[in-house]
Design a protein around this motif. Structure first.
Motif, short mmCIF file in Angstrom:
data_model
loop_
_atom_site.label_atom_id
_atom_site.label_comp_id
_atom_site.label_asym_id
_atom_site.label_seq_id
_atom_site.Cartn_x
_atom_site.Cartn_y
_atom_site.Cartn_z
N LYS A 92 1.53 -0.85 0.11
CA LYS A 92 0.17 0.16 0.26
C LYS A 92 0.85 0.98 0.04
O LYS A 92 2.27 1.43 0.83
CB LYS A 92 -0.71 0.34 1.37
CG LYS A 92 -1.76 1.11 0.62
CD LYS A 92 -2.75 0.64 2.46
CE LYS A 92 -3.60 -0.57 2.37
NZ LYS A 92 -4.51 -0.38 3.18
N ASN A 93 0.67 1.56 -0.63
CA ASN A 93 1.42 3.46 -1.26
C ASN A 93 1.09 4.46 -0.03
O ASN A 93 -0.48 3.99 0.61
CB ASN A 93 1.56 3.68 -2.72
CG ASN A 93 0.15 4.59 -3.00
OD1 ASN A 93 -0.89 4.69 -2.83
ND2 ASN A 93 0.20 4.90 -4.24
N ASP A 94 2.09 5.37 -0.21
CA ASP A 94 1.22 6.68 1.03
C ASP A 94 0.43 7.33 0.60
O ASP A 94 -0.78 7.61 1.83
CB ASP A 94 2.48 7.76 1.00
CG ASP A 94 3.29 7.64 1.26
OD1 ASP A 94 4.13 6.28 1.70
OD2 ASP A 94 4.66 8.29 0.76
N MET A 98 -3.07 -0.10 -3.41
CA MET A 98 -2.56 -1.10 -3.44
C MET A 98 -1.36 -1.07 -4.96
O MET A 98 -2.16 -0.78 -6.18
CB MET A 98 -3.15 -2.35 -3.71
CG MET A 98 -4.16 -1.92 -2.18
SD MET A 98 -3.11 -2.78 -0.63
CE MET A 98 -2.20 -4.13 -1.32
N VAL A 99 -1.09 -1.18 -4.75
CA VAL A 99 0.53 -0.91 -5.98
C VAL A 99 1.91 -2.37 -6.02
O VAL A 99 1.77 -3.38 -4.96
CB VAL A 99 1.49 -0.53 -6.09
CG1 VAL A 99 0.59 1.62 -6.04
CG2 VAL A 99 2.28 0.16 -4.71
N VAL A 100 1.68 -3.11 -6.80
CA VAL A 100 2.19 -4.03 -7.47
C VAL A 100 3.81 -3.62 -7.53
O VAL A 100 3.28 -2.61 -9.04
CB VAL A 100 1.80 -5.20 -8.47
CG1 VAL A 100 2.88 -6.14 -8.39
CG2 VAL A 100 -0.07 -5.85 -8.00
N LYS A 142 3.20 -2.97 7.22
CA LYS A 142 3.67 -2.41 8.38
C LYS A 142 2.96 -2.35 10.23
O LYS A 142 3.54 -2.36 11.00
CB LYS A 142 3.96 -0.36 8.54
CG LYS A 142 4.70 -0.34 7.35
CD LYS A 142 5.78 -0.36 7.66
CE LYS A 142 7.03 0.22 6.30
NZ LYS A 142 8.32 -0.44 6.93
N GLN A 143 1.22 -2.97 9.43
CA GLN A 143 1.15 -2.86 10.97
C GLN A 143 0.26 -4.15 10.93
O GLN A 143 0.15 -5.04 10.46
CB GLN A 143 0.30 -2.08 11.32
CG GLN A 143 -0.85 -1.88 10.87
CD GLN A 143 -0.70 -0.72 9.39
OE1 GLN A 143 0.15 0.35 10.35
NE2 GLN A 143 -1.99 0.01 9.45
N ALA A 144 -0.87 -4.77 11.82
CA ALA A 144 -1.15 -5.54 12.45
C ALA A 144 -0.01 -6.95 11.77
O ALA A 144 -0.36 -8.15 10.90
CB ALA A 144 -2.45 -5.97 11.25
N CYS A 145 0.91 -7.07 12.30
CA CYS A 145 2.05 -8.46 11.54
C CYS A 145 1.28 -9.49 13.63
O CYS A 145 2.77 -9.72 14.14
CB CYS A 145 3.44 -7.74 11.48
SG CYS A 145 3.57 -6.73 10.68
#
Length: 151
Positions: free
Chosen positions: A59-61, A65-67, A146-149
């Motif tokens: 997920k970009n800033d 969603m980007v690949v 970065k979260q929900a890891c």
């Protein structure tokens, strides 16, 4: 008679050493991450089957969603060029494997640490092909967050 006895005992002795395709795929993936964590470019290259497709989903800033697509050679170069003073480790969750003949799909949750701090987490998805030399990677996708890891 002695030959028959020897043959039977020899056969039983080696049946315990054979791995199923799922077990050998699991072994290959664990060896891949061992080479990854050791920055072993030669070993990492040995896991590839011809052209390997690499894609990262992030997920970009802006929250979109980007690949990102990369080459396997660039991936290896990026790993090998991490400075020695940077401590990094990819910690794996429970590996799930599905096989069908010469094709395997391997789902590997992970957490990536830099200098003992969580950098990001996600899932690696390996697509493997079974060859005369064992399992080889034909594609590798990963997610990064970065979260929900929690794996």
């Amino acid at each position: 008679m002695r030959f028959l006895y020897f043959f039977i005992m020899f056969s039983f002795a080696f049946t315990g050493f054979s791995q199923t395709k799922e077990e050998s795929a699991n072994t290959m993936v664990k060896e891949f991450f061992k080479a990854f964590n050791q920055q072993d470019s030669v070993k990492l290259k040995s896991f590839a089957f011809e052209e390997v497709e690499l894609k990262s989903i992030v997920k970009n800033d802006q929250g979109k969603m980007v690949v990102h697509t990369d080459t396997y050679d660039n991936f290896i170069s990026n790993i090998v060029n991490i400075p020695r003073e940077v401590n990094f480790e990819e910690r794996l969750g429970i590996v799930e494997i599905k096989t069908d003949g010469y094709l395997a799909s391997v789902w590997v949750p992970y957490e990536f640490y830099l200098n003992e701090e969580l950098s990001h987490c996600g899932v690696n998805i390996f697509q493997l092909i079974y060859t005369q030399k064992g399992w080889k990677i034909i594609s590798l996708f990963d997610t990064r967050k970065k979260q929900a890891c929690k794996y």
